[in-house]
Design a protein around this motif. Sequence first.
Motif, PDB file in Angstrom:
ATOM      1  N   ILE A  12       0.841  -1.338   0.228  1.00 30.19           N
ATOM      2  CA  ILE A  12      -0.370   0.111   0.118  1.00 30.19           C
ATOM      3  C   ILE A  12       0.938   1.108  -0.117  1.00 30.19           C
ATOM      4  O   ILE A  12       0.711   2.260  -0.650  1.00 30.19           O
ATOM      5  CB  ILE A  12      -0.928  -0.124   1.518  1.00 30.19           C
ATOM      6  N   LEU A  13       1.828   1.331   0.819  1.00 29.73           N
ATOM      7  CA  LEU A  13       2.638   2.366   1.064  1.00 29.73           C
ATOM      8  C   LEU A  13       3.502   2.604  -0.192  1.00 29.73           C
ATOM      9  O   LEU A  13       3.408   3.617  -0.766  1.00 29.73           O
ATOM     10  CB  LEU A  13       3.653   2.344   2.089  1.00 29.73           C
ATOM     11  N   ALA A  14       3.919   1.485  -1.033  1.00 34.86           N
ATOM     12  CA  ALA A  14       4.953   1.204  -2.084  1.00 34.86           C
ATOM     13  C   ALA A  14       3.676   1.691  -3.178  1.00 34.86           C
ATOM     14  O   ALA A  14       4.425   2.722  -3.814  1.00 34.86           O
ATOM     15  CB  ALA A  14       5.302   0.169  -2.332  1.00 34.86           C
ATOM     16  N   GLY A  15       2.894   1.446  -3.469  1.00 33.62           N
ATOM     17  CA  GLY A  15       1.385   1.944  -4.004  1.00 33.62           C
ATOM     18  C   GLY A  15       1.447   3.276  -4.642  1.00 33.62           C
ATOM     19  O   GLY A  15       0.621   3.689  -5.991  1.00 33.62           O
ATOM     20  N   ALA A  16       1.268   3.785  -2.965  1.00 35.37           N
ATOM     21  CA  ALA A  16       1.195   5.438  -3.500  1.00 35.37           C
ATOM     22  C   ALA A  16       1.884   6.252  -4.139  1.00 35.37           C
ATOM     23  O   ALA A  16       1.343   6.958  -5.401  1.00 35.37           O
ATOM     24  CB  ALA A  16       0.984   6.009  -1.661  1.00 35.37           C
ATOM     25  N   ARG A  17       3.115   5.907  -4.112  1.00 33.07           N
ATOM     26  CA  ARG A  17       4.091   6.659  -5.583  1.00 33.07           C
ATOM     27  C   ARG A  17       3.794   6.656  -6.726  1.00 33.07           C
ATOM     28  O   ARG A  17       3.275   7.366  -7.559  1.00 33.07           O
ATOM     29  CB  ARG A  17       5.828   6.123  -5.278  1.00 33.07           C
ATOM     30  N   GLN A  18       3.266   4.954  -6.882  1.00 35.24           N
ATOM     31  CA  GLN A  18       2.642   4.664  -8.653  1.00 35.24           C
ATOM     32  C   GLN A  18       1.494   4.705  -8.714  1.00 35.24           C
ATOM     33  O   GLN A  18       1.043   5.940 -10.004  1.00 35.24           O
ATOM     34  CB  GLN A  18       2.790   3.122  -8.553  1.00 35.24           C
ATOM     35  N   THR A  19       0.524   4.523  -7.883  1.00 35.24           N
ATOM     36  CA  THR A  19      -0.469   4.974  -8.608  1.00 35.24           C
ATOM     37  C   THR A  19      -1.185   6.574  -8.738  1.00 35.24           C
ATOM     38  O   THR A  19      -1.305   7.035  -9.391  1.00 35.24           O
ATOM     39  CB  THR A  19      -1.859   4.176  -7.245  1.00 35.24           C
ATOM     40  N   GLU A 191       0.281  -1.110  -6.785  1.00 31.15           N
ATOM     41  CA  GLU A 191      -0.402  -0.329  -7.248  1.00 31.15           C
ATOM     42  C   GLU A 191      -1.836  -0.302  -6.693  1.00 31.15           C
ATOM     43  O   GLU A 191      -1.820  -1.453  -6.558  1.00 31.15           O
ATOM     44  CB  GLU A 191      -0.114   0.457  -8.702  1.00 31.15           C
ATOM     45  N   TRP A 192      -2.082   0.956  -6.085  1.00 30.75           N
ATOM     46  CA  TRP A 192      -3.821   0.348  -5.584  1.00 30.75           C
ATOM     47  C   TRP A 192      -4.500  -0.717  -6.662  1.00 30.75           C
ATOM     48  O   TRP A 192      -5.970  -1.355  -5.625  1.00 30.75           O
ATOM     49  CB  TRP A 192      -4.100   1.550  -5.020  1.00 30.75           C
ATOM     50  N   GLY A 193      -4.922  -0.036  -7.665  1.00 29.74           N
ATOM     51  CA  GLY A 193      -5.381  -0.895  -8.395  1.00 29.74           C
ATOM     52  C   GLY A 193      -4.862  -2.258  -9.033  1.00 29.74           C
ATOM     53  O   GLY A 193      -6.108  -3.356  -8.786  1.00 29.74           O
ATOM     54  N   ALA A 194      -3.950  -2.366  -8.890  1.00 31.36           N
ATOM     55  CA  ALA A 194      -3.116  -4.171  -8.865  1.00 31.36           C
ATOM     56  C   ALA A 194      -4.326  -4.555  -7.571  1.00 31.36           C
ATOM     57  O   ALA A 194      -4.091  -5.347  -7.948  1.00 31.36           O
ATOM     58  CB  ALA A 194      -2.000  -3.515  -9.180  1.00 31.36           C
ATOM     59  N   LEU A 195      -3.341  -4.052  -6.857  1.00 33.62           N
ATOM     60  CA  LEU A 195      -4.017  -4.601  -5.393  1.00 33.62           C
ATOM     61  C   LEU A 195      -5.643  -4.945  -5.027  1.00 33.62           C
ATOM     62  O   LEU A 195      -6.026  -5.246  -4.877  1.00 33.62           O
ATOM     63  CB  LEU A 195      -4.034  -3.761  -4.085  1.00 33.62           C
ATOM     64  N   LEU A 196      -6.688  -4.453  -6.022  1.00 34.98           N
ATOM     65  CA  LEU A 196      -7.569  -4.490  -5.863  1.00 34.98           C
ATOM     66  C   LEU A 196      -8.208  -6.000  -6.688  1.00 34.98           C
ATOM     67  O   LEU A 196      -9.010  -6.454  -6.560  1.00 34.98           O
ATOM     68  CB  LEU A 196      -8.925  -3.139  -6.154  1.00 34.98           C
ATOM     69  N   ALA A 197      -7.555  -5.895  -7.383  1.00 36.48           N
ATOM     70  CA  ALA A 197      -7.291  -6.889  -8.383  1.00 36.48           C
ATOM     71  C   ALA A 197      -7.362  -8.063  -7.839  1.00 36.48           C
ATOM     72  O   ALA A 197      -7.280  -8.998  -8.392  1.00 36.48           O
ATOM     73  CB  ALA A 197      -6.808  -6.418  -9.881  1.00 36.48           C
ATOM     74  N   ASN A 198      -5.812  -8.506  -7.437  1.00 34.99           N
ATOM     75  CA  ASN A 198      -5.378  -9.593  -6.393  1.00 34.99           C
ATOM     76  C   ASN A 198      -6.036 -10.216  -5.744  1.00 34.99           C
ATOM     77  O   ASN A 198      -5.910 -10.937  -5.970  1.00 34.99           O
ATOM     78  CB  ASN A 198      -4.118  -9.172  -5.768  1.00 34.99           C
ATOM     79  N   ILE A 199      -7.206  -9.663  -5.065  1.00 36.94           N
ATOM     80  CA  ILE A 199      -8.239 -10.340  -3.821  1.00 36.94           C
ATOM     81  C   ILE A 199      -9.594 -10.803  -5.079  1.00 36.94           C
ATOM     82  O   ILE A 199     -10.827 -10.858  -4.503  1.00 36.94           O
ATOM     83  CB  ILE A 199      -8.342  -9.102  -3.368  1.00 36.94           C
ATOM     84  N   ARG A 200      -9.870 -10.152  -6.149  1.00 41.52           N
ATOM     85  CA  ARG A 200     -11.202 -10.582  -7.023  1.00 41.52           C
ATOM     86  C   ARG A 200     -11.058 -12.086  -6.567  1.00 41.52           C
ATOM     87  O   ARG A 200     -12.822 -12.204  -6.513  1.00 41.52           O
ATOM     88  CB  ARG A 200     -10.983 -10.557  -7.785  1.00 41.52           C
TER      89      ARG A 200
END
Length: 268
Positions: A12-19, A191-200
């Motif tokens: 989550i913290l690393a994904g803030a920069r990417q997102t 990336e936050w969108g990827a994290l949402l996709a990973n738990i579908r």
Amino acid sequence: GDPVGRDQQALILAGARQTLGLALFAMLARVLLGTVVGMLAGWWQNSWLDRLISGLVAVWAAFPAALFAMILILGLGIQRGVIVFVVALCVVGWSEIAQFMRGQVISQKPKLYIEAARSVGADPLHILGRHILPHLLPAIIVFCALEMGAVLMLLAELGFLNIFLGGGFMAMIGEAANMVPVNYYFSDVPEWGALLANIRNWWRSYPWLAWYPGLFFFLAILAFNMWGEGLRRFFEESRINLRWLFSRYTLLAAATMAVLAAMLFQSS
């Protein structure tokens, strides 16, 4: 952690920069395109250019933004990375900005300062760039804040549709433990969108995995929307003059900051 053993907080913290970096570049692209196209359409009102742009706006409005962006990203190649997302998010979001800028330019054309510029022989591009654009700076700044929220919302929707930065990879889980193997798709880019996709496929068993990226999306979108509304009220109540921001030095400083931001975005 997620099903492949990665720490959720670190992602989550690393994904803030990417997102946020991806949203920033997409926002700048759509605001720039919408402003330029809208100003040109407004100045040459009822011309073939205005009719073409109005027709494109009507066509764009007929497509759902998330579906249109997904088709563009998959068509251009999701594995190509940031540039594909920037292009797709720009294409699906410039029309509203263009419509607003067109209306603003049409309302400014009869003003006396425009007639004075015409009387001394100023060409249309000079009038648009030196006289009309400075008056639109408050609206453009407000649009930048609001469009950040809109882009983040679209990134969250695309993540739910399994469209995220990089496209991800597949891992087989359960084979080593004599279990039925399960194909798990995950992203190597935090990336936050990827994290949402990973738990579908896991949200029933691990619903908390969706809370964290969803919460950060909610907080970021809320913050940018409130910031944009605050800026709008500030500009309306203070009547501040932003013409001093529109000079060669400020443009050079903005370009330098954009280059530095791109370098930081690409660095580790």
